[in-house]
Design an enzyme around this catalytic site. Sequence first.
Site, short mmCIF file in Angstrom:
data_model
loop_
_atom_site.label_atom_id
_atom_site.label_comp_id
_atom_site.label_asym_id
_atom_site.label_seq_id
_atom_site.Cartn_x
_atom_site.Cartn_y
_atom_site.Cartn_z
N GLY A 20 0.89 -1.18 -0.01
CA GLY A 20 -0.11 0.00 -0.02
C GLY A 20 0.90 1.37 -0.12
O GLY A 20 2.05 1.21 0.23
N GLY A 21 0.10 2.35 -0.20
CA GLY A 21 0.88 3.85 -0.30
C GLY A 21 0.97 4.23 1.17
O GLY A 21 0.48 3.57 2.05
N SER A 24 -2.20 4.52 3.97
CA SER A 24 -3.11 3.69 3.25
C SER A 24 -3.85 2.77 4.06
O SER A 24 -5.14 2.36 3.80
CB SER A 24 -2.57 3.02 1.90
OG SER A 24 -1.86 1.96 2.58
N THR A 45 11.33 -2.54 11.62
CA THR A 45 12.73 -2.19 10.72
C THR A 45 12.97 -0.92 10.52
O THR A 45 14.11 -0.52 9.87
CB THR A 45 12.44 -2.86 9.38
OG1 THR A 45 11.43 -2.15 8.63
CG2 THR A 45 12.33 -4.23 9.35
N HIS A 62 2.15 3.56 16.33
CA HIS A 62 2.23 2.08 16.25
C HIS A 62 2.36 1.37 17.39
O HIS A 62 1.58 0.28 17.54
CB HIS A 62 3.31 1.98 15.18
CG HIS A 62 3.33 2.06 13.52
ND1 HIS A 62 2.99 0.88 12.70
CD2 HIS A 62 3.02 3.22 13.06
CE1 HIS A 62 2.69 1.55 11.55
NE2 HIS A 62 2.84 2.79 11.60
N ARG A 66 -0.74 -1.87 19.06
CA ARG A 66 -0.27 -3.05 19.52
C ARG A 66 -1.11 -3.85 20.68
O ARG A 66 -0.87 -2.92 21.85
CB ARG A 66 0.76 -3.44 19.63
CG ARG A 66 1.67 -3.07 18.22
CD ARG A 66 3.13 -3.13 18.13
NE ARG A 66 3.62 -2.35 17.03
CZ ARG A 66 4.89 -1.69 17.53
NH1 ARG A 66 5.57 -1.99 18.45
NH2 ARG A 66 5.23 -0.87 16.39
N ASP A 93 7.23 -4.87 9.82
CA ASP A 93 6.72 -3.59 9.29
C ASP A 93 8.08 -2.79 9.39
O ASP A 93 8.33 -2.21 10.23
CB ASP A 93 5.49 -2.97 10.13
CG ASP A 93 4.83 -1.93 9.65
OD1 ASP A 93 5.05 -1.45 8.44
OD2 ASP A 93 3.94 -1.61 10.38
#
Length: 195
Positions: A20-21, A24, A45, A62, A66, A93
């Site tokens: 995806g962009g 997105s 990463t 992010h 989780r 990711d």
Amino acid sequence: MRITSKLGRRRPARRTLLLGGARSGKSATAERMLTNGREVLYVATGGTRDGDAEWAQRVDLHRERRPANWRTVETCALEPLLAERGGPPLLIDCLALWLTSAMDECDAWDDDVWRASGEQRLRARTAGLVEAWRATTRQVVAVSNEVGSGVVPATASGRRFRDELGRLNAAVADASEEVLLVVAGQTLRLKGRKR
């Protein structure tokens, strides 16, 4: 794609690639795929970027999404994680940030180095990752950017990154049971059966 076991139950695809962009919804989609109460190893990463407040805010958002029982490791050493037998599912990711790190290590941004040895070294690195992806016995979901549909980068190194990420995405997709494209928060199935 789900694989039917001898008991008739369907298992999730072992290897899934989500493309995806920017913004997105691909990362959130990947996280939802694995949110079922069990432990997940989230492989970030991107690392940290000292002094970059906007990047730190993205990382924090992010982390907040989780589940509490997920573990996080920040590394670009993906092959050993993919080679481990057993263990919780992996959520990687993302492959675009892994490629950025690999290009840094190979000095592949420099045109002269690229021609002399960078291309060969980078291709060996990506081939190693793809082989580890193909051979893994773990359930793994990887997120990657789809950058080939946008503006043509103004620099040779930018075009090199775009082209190499396209090659990497294609190779990982070929070795996956399931490939999804996330556009404007909507998920399109490119490969595999409906869940």
